[in-house]
Design an enzyme around this catalytic site. Structure first.
Site, PDB file in Angstrom:
ATOM      1  N   HIS A  87      35.000  41.400  46.247  1.00  0.00           N
ATOM      2  CA  HIS A  87      34.515  41.575  44.872  1.00  0.00           C
ATOM      3  C   HIS A  87      34.568  43.055  44.500  1.00  0.00           C
ATOM      4  CE1 HIS A  87      32.329  40.545  41.253  1.00  0.00           C
ATOM      5  NE2 HIS A  87      31.529  41.570  41.477  1.00  0.00           N
TER       6      HIS A  87
ATOM      7  N   ASN B 167      45.609  41.546  46.625  1.00  0.00           N
ATOM      8  CA  ASN B 167      44.800  41.456  47.853  1.00  0.00           C
ATOM      9  C   ASN B 167      45.415  40.490  48.857  1.00  0.00           C
ATOM     10  OD1 ASN B 167      42.207  43.091  47.885  1.00  0.00           O
ATOM     11  ND2 ASN B 167      42.252  42.301  45.787  1.00  0.00           N
TER      12      ASN B 167
ATOM     13  N   MET C 244      38.738  32.919  41.224  1.00  0.00           N
ATOM     14  CA  MET C 244      37.823  33.022  40.101  1.00  0.00           C
ATOM     15  C   MET C 244      37.180  31.668  39.769  1.00  0.00           C
ATOM     16  SD  MET C 244      38.224  36.154  40.000  1.00  0.00           S
ATOM     17  CE  MET C 244      37.373  36.847  38.586  1.00  0.00           C
TER      18      MET C 244
ATOM     19  N   VAL D 124      27.326  32.889  43.159  1.00  0.00           N
ATOM     20  CA  VAL D 124      28.558  33.675  42.995  1.00  0.00           C
ATOM     21  C   VAL D 124      28.378  35.100  43.508  1.00  0.00           C
ATOM     22  CG1 VAL D 124      30.129  34.665  41.262  1.00  0.00           C
ATOM     23  CG2 VAL D 124      29.316  32.319  41.017  1.00  0.00           C
TER      24      VAL D 124
ATOM     25  N   GLU E  23      40.075  48.093  48.076  1.00  0.00           N
ATOM     26  CA  GLU E  23      40.015  46.665  48.447  1.00  0.00           C
ATOM     27  C   GLU E  23      41.066  46.349  49.498  1.00  0.00           C
ATOM     28  OE1 GLU E  23      38.209  44.124  44.792  1.00  0.00           O
ATOM     29  OE2 GLU E  23      40.357  44.443  44.688  1.00  0.00           O
TER      30      GLU E  23
ATOM     31  N   ARG F 176      33.600  20.156  39.934  1.00  0.00           N
ATOM     32  CA  ARG F 176      33.878  21.231  40.904  1.00  0.00           C
ATOM     33  C   ARG F 176      33.940  20.666  42.317  1.00  0.00           C
ATOM     34  NH1 ARG F 176      33.252  26.302  38.549  1.00  0.00           N
ATOM     35  NH2 ARG F 176      32.053  26.298  36.639  1.00  0.00           N
TER      36      ARG F 176
HETATM   37  C1  GAR Z   1      40.114  41.757  42.824  1.00  0.00           C
HETATM   38  O1  GAR Z   1      39.734  42.995  42.283  1.00  0.00           O
HETATM   39  C2  GAR Z   1      38.919  41.014  43.394  1.00  0.00           C
HETATM   40  O2  GAR Z   1      37.945  41.865  43.912  1.00  0.00           O
HETATM   41  C3  GAR Z   1      38.424  40.284  42.180  1.00  0.00           C
HETATM   42  O3  GAR Z   1      39.591  39.825  41.553  1.00  0.00           O
HETATM   43  C4  GAR Z   1      40.617  40.801  41.746  1.00  0.00           C
HETATM   44  C5  GAR Z   1      41.886  40.098  42.173  1.00  0.00           C
HETATM   45  O4  GAR Z   1      42.954  40.995  42.239  1.00  0.00           O
HETATM   46  N1  GAR Z   1      37.542  39.214  42.540  1.00  0.00           N
HETATM   47  C6  GAR Z   1      36.445  38.909  41.852  1.00  0.00           C
HETATM   48  O5  GAR Z   1      36.141  39.447  40.818  1.00  0.00           O
HETATM   49  C7  GAR Z   1      35.593  37.799  42.474  1.00  0.00           C
HETATM   50  N2  GAR Z   1      34.345  37.693  41.808  1.00  0.00           N
HETATM   51  P1  GAR Z   1      44.318  40.599  42.944  1.00  0.00           P
HETATM   52  O6  GAR Z   1      44.751  39.265  42.332  1.00  0.00           O
HETATM   53  O7  GAR Z   1      45.242  41.703  42.593  1.00  0.00           O
HETATM   54  O8  GAR Z   1      44.072  40.489  44.390  1.00  0.00           O
END
Ligand code: GAR
Length: 212
Positions: free
Chosen positions: A131, A36, A112, A166, A196, A87
């Protein structure tokens, strides 16, 4: 015949949207592979998103996203959450770094970690998350597996303004992705990721337009 054409639901983006907002300074937070992140970089390079990325922050040593940043010549900084007592202290250092790089919008591209008020207060309504589900369904970890197990026939992905809870907050854009009979978490996630990469830059553009 199976319906496999995804549909994207969003407010209209005027053709001259790019001209309506100044160049956005995006600070990207990412934990993993970074597809992404790279989709955003590519959208900027293609002139589809008027933005620059002065800094990528990642939290896991060796995360593949760092190598992607290096290939594009984008500064990448490791801020390892395991070195912090809380955090809030972790978010404080992130916020300081983002400020130092002149960041105006924070973009969580597969981040994450749960965020705290420390980051939200520094960037109110200016933190954007992506997400892999049609929120508010299936927030949190393993969203793709959650959707598969639930038996829903359609899932997708969401770009939204982040809040303390979250994967919650005002939705900017969503894309629907049908679940096919033989889908595994991997095949389904791969199709979601195609969407995405399409909606992420558009979601950022929408957020910037709405904030004017
Ligand atoms: C993505 O699918 C994003 O939507 C998800 O992590 C992945 C990262 O992929 N995010 C979550 O789950 C947030 N709660 P990437 O590292 O290939 O971009």
């Amino acid at each position: 015949m199976e319906q496999t054409t995804p549909s994207i639901i969003s407010p209209d983006i005027p053709a001259d949207a790019q001209k309506q907002v100044s160049t956005l300074k995006l600070g990207v937070l990412a934990s993993g592979s970074g597809t992404n992140f790279e989709a955003l970089v590519q959208a900027i390079a293609d002139g589809k998103l008027r933005a620059e990325i002065p800094i990528l922050i990642y939290n896991k040593p060796g995360a593949a996203v760092a190598a992607r940043a290096q290939r594009w010549g984008i500064p990448a900084m490791l801020i390892d959450h395991r070195k912090y007592q809380s955090r809030e202290a972790f978010d404080f250092d992130i916020a300081q770094t983002l400020s130092q790089y002149g960041v105006e919008w924070v973009v969580m591209a597969g981040w994450m970690r749960r965020i705290t008020e420390v980051l939200l207060d520094r960037y109110p309504d200016r933190i954007i998350n992506i997400h892999p589900s049609l929120l508010p369904s299936f927030p949190g970890l393993h969203a793709v597996e959650q959707a598969l197990k639930s038996g829903v026939k359609i899932t997708g992905c969401t770009v939204h303004i982040a809040r303390l809870t979250v994967d919650s907050g005002p939705i900017l854009i969503q894309a629907a992705v049908p679940i096919l009979p033989n889908d595994t978490p991997e095949t389904l996630h791969a199709r979601i990721q195609v969407q995405e990469h399409e909606i992420f830059p558009r979601g950022i553009q929408i957020a910037a337009m709405q904030a004017r």
